[in-house]
Design a protein around this motif. Structure first.
Motif, PDB file in Angstrom:
ATOM      1  N   ASN A 193       0.849  -1.184   0.000  1.00  0.00           N
ATOM      2  CA  ASN A 193       0.000   0.000   0.000  1.00  0.00           C
ATOM      3  C   ASN A 193       0.881   1.230   0.000  1.00  0.00           C
ATOM      4  O   ASN A 193       2.045   1.197   0.435  1.00  0.00           O
ATOM      5  N   TYR A 194       0.296   2.347  -0.498  1.00  0.00           N
ATOM      6  CA  TYR A 194       1.042   3.587  -0.549  1.00  0.00           C
ATOM      7  C   TYR A 194       0.164   4.693   0.027  1.00  0.00           C
ATOM      8  O   TYR A 194      -0.995   4.853  -0.357  1.00  0.00           O
ATOM      9  N   SER A 253       4.728   2.556   5.130  1.00  0.00           N
ATOM     10  CA  SER A 253       6.179   2.749   5.189  1.00  0.00           C
ATOM     11  C   SER A 253       6.866   1.574   4.504  1.00  0.00           C
ATOM     12  O   SER A 253       6.331   0.470   4.447  1.00  0.00           O
ATOM     13  N   ALA A 254       8.079   1.860   3.989  1.00  0.00           N
ATOM     14  CA  ALA A 254       8.875   0.804   3.362  1.00  0.00           C
ATOM     15  C   ALA A 254       9.617   0.029   4.447  1.00  0.00           C
ATOM     16  O   ALA A 254      10.117   0.610   5.423  1.00  0.00           O
ATOM     17  N   LEU A 270       9.413  -3.904   0.890  1.00  0.00           N
ATOM     18  CA  LEU A 270       7.980  -3.787   0.680  1.00  0.00           C
ATOM     19  C   LEU A 270       7.487  -2.478   1.286  1.00  0.00           C
ATOM     20  O   LEU A 270       8.025  -2.018   2.300  1.00  0.00           O
ATOM     21  N   THR A 271       6.450  -1.898   0.658  1.00  0.00           N
ATOM     22  CA  THR A 271       5.788  -0.734   1.250  1.00  0.00           C
ATOM     23  C   THR A 271       4.459  -1.219   1.814  1.00  0.00           C
ATOM     24  O   THR A 271       3.555  -1.640   1.058  1.00  0.00           O
ATOM     25  N   ILE A 272       4.322  -1.161   3.118  1.00  0.00           N
ATOM     26  CA  ILE A 272       3.241  -1.842   3.815  1.00  0.00           C
ATOM     27  C   ILE A 272       2.567  -0.878   4.788  1.00  0.00           C
ATOM     28  O   ILE A 272       3.219  -0.066   5.448  1.00  0.00           O
ATOM     29  N   LYS A 273       1.243  -1.004   4.886  1.00  0.00           N
ATOM     30  CA  LYS A 273       0.503  -0.288   5.910  1.00  0.00           C
ATOM     31  C   LYS A 273       0.730  -0.978   7.247  1.00  0.00           C
ATOM     32  O   LYS A 273       0.734  -2.202   7.327  1.00  0.00           O
TER      33      LYS A 273
END
Length: 539
Positions: free
Chosen positions: A122-123, A128-129, A153-156
């Motif tokens: 998610n972005y 955050s990555a 990974l970019t993760i919520k």
């Protein structure tokens, strides 16, 4: 009238006719304290070693033996384990349970494969990555360096991420857990316009081995401590001569021409920045307090390992001013630590290297270089026990008194041969000398119930060839007295139990005589003369 009141040892390099009054031509299995002749006790059998035993070590009441030449370091007491090289193809640590040893390879190797991560990316402002890595932890709570880092990974925060491809740890190290870390980013608030991002790996989970995957849903605010093992390094696989620097929490060991150190109180961590390289191959390493002594195939060295609050990337090292190669081979105890420094075998004799890197060839007054080479100094085994230096080779065994300061009643420098030929010796923490024989039997020196018979024969006593001694007086409680001549060897023998003068009978006229004592009783002095009056103080 020859008088012997202060019995000494042998001096192989000195011809018999040049010996001093108290020096001997034979001094075997004899204790020379206070200038007396006394008997040692026989050895006491205390155990049996493993098949083809070559090394012995005592920890408390436990006798440990190995069929290889090993070096054991007894570390800080509350760690409850010992460290060993020479037993396996890697350095090890071991713990004792009812005198049975359980071995583990020393250190914790880092994982070699990066974890695989998968999750719904998610972005947005609340995303955050992050990247992941993992470490191994052994049964002692020692943690490895981290694995390679996963992809990013970019993760919520709170979204599930599956971490897989966690490699199984290698056998033999006692690894019981895998710790997983992920990155987290914060900002330093210094009340400045530009904020500096701070990213580090924080702990996510502690997982028991075996494990191959894990699903992370942990919120960032619940992350654990920062990983601090990025610089941890296992000791070199070919490490040998492991030792402990007393009072520092540091272990040392050598490989070829390098000296290695562990981090203080981290026996599993041997930072590369601590390594020291020397221009010669290292033969032996011993430690005395906080100094490391090295013998090499060139010069001996003394390295300062004193504790410091700063990383010791540059330890001072001093060398002797002339080359003194260590010629010993095949035995772990061919070099030993003493209160005065390191002792090892060179082509000229036993070398004592002192804390300031000065040296003495301590056997020079007893053995010339030619005498020394005859006794196979390359096969030397050494031990220091209560002021005595025990030296055993494939040709001869002897003991030399070298500490006249601590042990005031010793006749400093008395050299005597002994009957024992152990393949290894070890002095316990309680001060007992342990010997391992070729028959696998383990003995404690001077601990038996029976006394060991001694032999002591004097220098040549000359009567000018025109007269012969007729009377002798010996102060003793039990010994056999012999009068010896060049041809035949024995001309008189008598068992003596008191101080009463006795006649020698017809012994013939010879150029010189020697007197000998054999048995187990004390001998304080001996007079030999032409009349009873001369040996009995005119009475």
């Amino acid at each position: 009238m020859p008088v012997i009141q202060n019995f000494g040892g042998i001096v192989p390099r000195t011809p018999w006719h040049l010996l001093r009054d108290n020096e001997a031509t034979i001094a075997h299995d004899v204790k020379l304290r206070n200038g007396k002749i006394q008997a040692w006790r026989e050895r006491l059998a205390v155990g049996m070693g493993v098949e083809d035993a070559k090394s012995v070590y005592y920890k408390g009441c436990c006798a440990l033996t190995w069929d290889t030449c090993v070096t054991v370091a007894d570390y800080v007491t509350d760690y409850g384990r010992l460290f060993i090289t020479g037993h396996a193809d890697k350095p090890e640590t071991f713990v004792l349970n009812n005198c049975a040893a359980t071995y583990y390879y020393l250190g914790v190797p880092a994982p070699v494969t990066a974890p695989t991560v998968a999750g719904v990316e998610n972005y947005g402002r609340d995303c955050s990555a992050r990247s992941y890595m993992y470490t191994y932890v052994n049964i002692f709570g020692e943690e490895s360096a981290p694995s390679p880092v996963s992809k990013q990974l970019t993760i919520k925060d709170g979204t599930a991420v599956t971490i897989s491809n966690i490699a199984l740890p290698p056998d033999g190290y006692g690894i019981v857990e895998v710790w997983i870390y992920r990155t987290a980013t914060a900002y330093r608030d210094d009340h400045i316009k530009e904020q500096e991002p701070l990213t580090d790996f924080l702990k996510v989970a502690e997982l028991s081995v075996p494990v191959s995957s894990y699903t992370d849903t942990l919120l960032e605010k619940y992350l654990g401590r920062v990983n601090n093992t990025r610089e941890v390094r296992v000791p070199p696989a070919d490490l040998r001569q492991i030792r402990y620097l007393r009072g520092t929490g540091v272990l040392t060991g050598v490989t070829n021409n390098q000296l290695h150190f562990s981090a203080a109180y981290q026996p599993y961590n041997w930072p590369a920045e601590y390594d020291m390289t020397f221009p010669y191959n290292i033969v032996h390493a011993v430690t005395v307090d906080d100094k490391v002594y090295l013998s090499t195939d060139g010069y001996p060295y003394v390295v300062d390992g004193a504790p410091s609050c700063e990383p010791r990337q540059c330890r001072p090292a001093n060398d002797a001013d002339i080359p003194l190669p260590d010629i010993s081979c095949g035995y772990a105890n061919s070099a030993i630590a003493t209160p005065f420094g390191m002792i090892y075998s060179s082509k000229d004799g036993l070398v004592l290297v002192m804390p300031n890197a000065t040296f003495q060839i301590i056997t020079a007054q007893w053995f010339s270089s030619d005498d020394w080479v005859k006794i196979r100094p390359d096969t030397v085994r050494l031990a220091y026990w209560r002021g005595y230096l025990f030296c055993v080779t494939n040709e001869v065994s002897f003991m030399l008194e070298i500490d006249g300061d601590t042990y005031k009643d010793f006749q400093l420098g008395a050299l005597c041969t002994i009957s024992d030929s152990p393949i290894d010796m070890h002095v316990t923490t309680s001060g007992e000398l342990i010997m391992l024989d070729t028959d696998r039997l383990i003995y404690q020196w001077n601990a038996g119930n029976m006394f060991r018979p001694y032999q002591w024969e004097s220098r040549e006593l000359s009567f000018g060839g025109r007269a012969a001694p007729t009377t002798a007086k010996v102060r003793t409680n039990d010994t056999t007295f012999k009068l010896l001549t060049p041809i035949p060897n024995l001309c008189y023998e008598r068992h003596v139990t008191d101080e009463i003068p006795f006649r020698l009978g017809r012994v013939g006229r010879h150029l010189n005589y020697r007197i000998g004592f054999y048995g187990t009783g004390d001998v304080d002095f001996a007079y030999i003369g032409m009349t009873e009056m001369t040996v009995n103080a005119g009475r």
